[in-house]
Design a protein around this motif. Structure first.
Motif, PDB file in Angstrom:
ATOM      1  N   GLN A  26       0.815  -1.216   0.000  1.00  0.00           N
ATOM      2  CA  GLN A  26       0.000   0.000   0.000  1.00  0.00           C
ATOM      3  C   GLN A  26       0.850   1.269   0.000  1.00  0.00           C
ATOM      4  O   GLN A  26       0.543   2.222  -0.709  1.00  0.00           O
ATOM      5  CB  GLN A  26      -0.962  -0.005   1.191  1.00  0.00           C
ATOM      6  N   TRP A  27       1.888   1.306   0.807  1.00  0.00           N
ATOM      7  CA  TRP A  27       2.762   2.481   0.837  1.00  0.00           C
ATOM      8  C   TRP A  27       3.853   2.375  -0.221  1.00  0.00           C
ATOM      9  O   TRP A  27       4.644   3.295  -0.386  1.00  0.00           O
ATOM     10  CB  TRP A  27       3.397   2.631   2.214  1.00  0.00           C
ATOM     11  N   ASN A  28       3.947   1.258  -0.914  1.00  0.00           N
ATOM     12  CA  ASN A  28       4.877   1.020  -2.021  1.00  0.00           C
ATOM     13  C   ASN A  28       6.354   1.197  -1.639  1.00  0.00           C
ATOM     14  O   ASN A  28       7.162   1.671  -2.426  1.00  0.00           O
ATOM     15  CB  ASN A  28       4.535   1.898  -3.227  1.00  0.00           C
ATOM     16  N   LEU A  29       6.709   0.794  -0.432  1.00  0.00           N
ATOM     17  CA  LEU A  29       8.112   0.865  -0.033  1.00  0.00           C
ATOM     18  C   LEU A  29       8.989  -0.093  -0.839  1.00  0.00           C
ATOM     19  O   LEU A  29      10.205   0.084  -0.891  1.00  0.00           O
ATOM     20  CB  LEU A  29       8.263   0.585   1.463  1.00  0.00           C
ATOM     21  N   LYS A  30       8.367  -1.060  -1.506  1.00  0.00           N
ATOM     22  CA  LYS A  30       9.150  -1.973  -2.341  1.00  0.00           C
ATOM     23  C   LYS A  30       9.832  -1.229  -3.492  1.00  0.00           C
ATOM     24  O   LYS A  30      10.823  -1.687  -4.025  1.00  0.00           O
ATOM     25  CB  LYS A  30       8.290  -3.118  -2.861  1.00  0.00           C
ATOM     26  N   LYS A  31       9.312  -0.066  -3.822  1.00  0.00           N
ATOM     27  CA  LYS A  31       9.919   0.738  -4.893  1.00  0.00           C
ATOM     28  C   LYS A  31      11.322   1.210  -4.493  1.00  0.00           C
ATOM     29  O   LYS A  31      12.212   1.268  -5.323  1.00  0.00           O
ATOM     30  CB  LYS A  31       9.020   1.935  -5.202  1.00  0.00           C
ATOM     31  N   VAL A  32      11.499   1.554  -3.238  1.00  0.00           N
ATOM     32  CA  VAL A  32      12.808   2.020  -2.772  1.00  0.00           C
ATOM     33  C   VAL A  32      13.595   0.923  -2.048  1.00  0.00           C
ATOM     34  O   VAL A  32      14.781   1.059  -1.810  1.00  0.00           O
ATOM     35  CB  VAL A  32      12.687   3.256  -1.848  1.00  0.00           C
ATOM     36  N   ASP A  33      12.914  -0.147  -1.697  1.00  0.00           N
ATOM     37  CA  ASP A  33      13.550  -1.259  -0.980  1.00  0.00           C
ATOM     38  C   ASP A  33      13.093  -2.567  -1.613  1.00  0.00           C
ATOM     39  O   ASP A  33      12.232  -3.250  -1.082  1.00  0.00           O
ATOM     40  CB  ASP A  33      13.171  -1.211   0.504  1.00  0.00           C
ATOM     41  N   PRO A  34      13.674  -2.925  -2.775  1.00  0.00           N
ATOM     42  CA  PRO A  34      13.197  -4.109  -3.496  1.00  0.00           C
ATOM     43  C   PRO A  34      13.369  -5.408  -2.726  1.00  0.00           C
ATOM     44  O   PRO A  34      12.687  -6.382  -2.999  1.00  0.00           O
ATOM     45  CB  PRO A  34      14.037  -4.120  -4.776  1.00  0.00           C
ATOM     46  N   TYR A  35      14.270  -5.439  -1.743  1.00  0.00           N
ATOM     47  CA  TYR A  35      14.453  -6.647  -0.942  1.00  0.00           C
ATOM     48  C   TYR A  35      13.656  -6.590   0.357  1.00  0.00           C
ATOM     49  O   TYR A  35      13.923  -7.324   1.297  1.00  0.00           O
ATOM     50  CB  TYR A  35      15.932  -6.874  -0.639  1.00  0.00           C
ATOM     51  N   GLY A  36      12.686  -5.713   0.409  1.00  0.00           N
ATOM     52  CA  GLY A  36      11.897  -5.528   1.623  1.00  0.00           C
ATOM     53  C   GLY A  36      11.107  -6.746   2.053  1.00  0.00           C
ATOM     54  O   GLY A  36      10.693  -6.843   3.192  1.00  0.00           O
ATOM     55  N   GLY A  37      10.911  -7.694   1.154  1.00  0.00           N
ATOM     56  CA  GLY A  37      10.202  -8.905   1.513  1.00  0.00           C
ATOM     57  C   GLY A  37      11.011  -9.779   2.440  1.00  0.00           C
ATOM     58  O   GLY A  37      10.489 -10.608   3.160  1.00  0.00           O
ATOM     59  N   ARG A  38      12.289  -9.547   2.429  1.00  0.00           N
ATOM     60  CA  ARG A  38      13.201 -10.353   3.232  1.00  0.00           C
ATOM     61  C   ARG A  38      13.188  -9.850   4.677  1.00  0.00           C
ATOM     62  O   ARG A  38      13.338  -8.669   4.941  1.00  0.00           O
ATOM     63  CB  ARG A  38      14.601 -10.225   2.641  1.00  0.00           C
ATOM     64  N   THR A  39      13.003 -10.757   5.602  1.00  0.00           N
ATOM     65  CA  THR A  39      13.081 -10.413   7.010  1.00  0.00           C
ATOM     66  C   THR A  39      14.110 -11.316   7.657  1.00  0.00           C
ATOM     67  O   THR A  39      13.872 -12.504   7.853  1.00  0.00           O
ATOM     68  CB  THR A  39      11.712 -10.578   7.713  1.00  0.00           C
ATOM     69  N   VAL A  40      15.272 -10.731   7.944  1.00  0.00           N
ATOM     70  CA  VAL A  40      16.354 -11.457   8.596  1.00  0.00           C
ATOM     71  C   VAL A  40      16.650 -10.758   9.909  1.00  0.00           C
ATOM     72  O   VAL A  40      16.908  -9.559   9.942  1.00  0.00           O
ATOM     73  CB  VAL A  40      17.628 -11.500   7.717  1.00  0.00           C
ATOM     74  N   ILE A  41      16.593 -11.518  10.978  1.00  0.00           N
ATOM     75  CA  ILE A  41      16.832 -10.995  12.318  1.00  0.00           C
ATOM     76  C   ILE A  41      18.062 -11.688  12.883  1.00  0.00           C
ATOM     77  O   ILE A  41      18.204 -12.907  12.760  1.00  0.00           O
ATOM     78  CB  ILE A  41      15.615 -11.254  13.232  1.00  0.00           C
TER      79      ILE A  41
END
Length: 185
Positions: A26-41
């Motif tokens: 919705q906020w389209n942060l994937k446009k600036v962070d294409p690897y945003g789907g990745r969650t590594v802790i």
């Protein structure tokens, strides 16, 4: 039982996971962070501070099964088997929609070797490259736990969304732990 700072960091990571769709679609942060789907802790700290228990708690909070991976389970003396084992771990986590937990992660995420003189050195670098590729492709949750985060290759450090320190408990924390785990008698 963790410090307020550690609890806040854990809750922030959980919020990012829970609101991922809103943030990246919705906020389209994937446009600036294409690897945003990745969650590594990355959970780091001295032995016995609850890193593995915290990974289990995060999985439970997200309603996910946890797949534990140790270096001994993926490392193989046969050329090519270690990368296959890494791929298999990620494939299983994707198939089961499970959280992938690498304990003693510094063994797997150490610095790549620059002076490659033996086939074993080449094999280490190939395994680490496969791990980087699989992390980039995996849109699930990965948790690393280590006592030696300073040994990580910088390429892995860049892929980690959050580093959460798991320090030894202070006197109040120890008292809370004792009350929870030591019978009244």
């Amino acid at each position: 039982v963790v410090s307020d700072i550690t609890l806040h960091q854990i809750q922030s990571m959980l919020a990012k996971v829970e609101h991922h769709h809103f943030l990246y679609e919705q906020w389209n942060l994937k446009k600036v962070d294409p690897y945003g789907g990745r969650t590594v802790i990355n959970l780091y700290g001295p032995p016995g501070t609850g890193k593995s228990f915290c990974a289990e708690a995060i999985a439970a909070a997200l309603g996910k099964r946890i797949i534990r991976v140790s270096y001994a389970e993926i490392e193989s003396k046969y050329v090519g088997d270690t990368p296959k084992n890494i791929k298999a771990a990620f494939a299983k986590a994707k198939q089961d929609d499970a959280l992938l937990f690498f304990d003693e992660a510094d063994s797997i995420l150490g610095r790549r070797l620059t002076n490659v003189t033996q086939s074993a050195d080449h094999g280490v670098n190939v395994s680490r490259s496969v791990m980087l590729i699989e992390l980039d492709r995996f849109d699930g949750i990965t948790i690393f736990a280590t006592n030696l985060a300073s040994n990580y290759d910088s390429a892995f450090v860049r892929r980690i969304l959050g580093h959460i320190e798991m320090p030894l408990p202070n006197s109040t924390g120890r008292e809370r732990l004792w009350r929870l785990h030591i019978p009244q008698e």
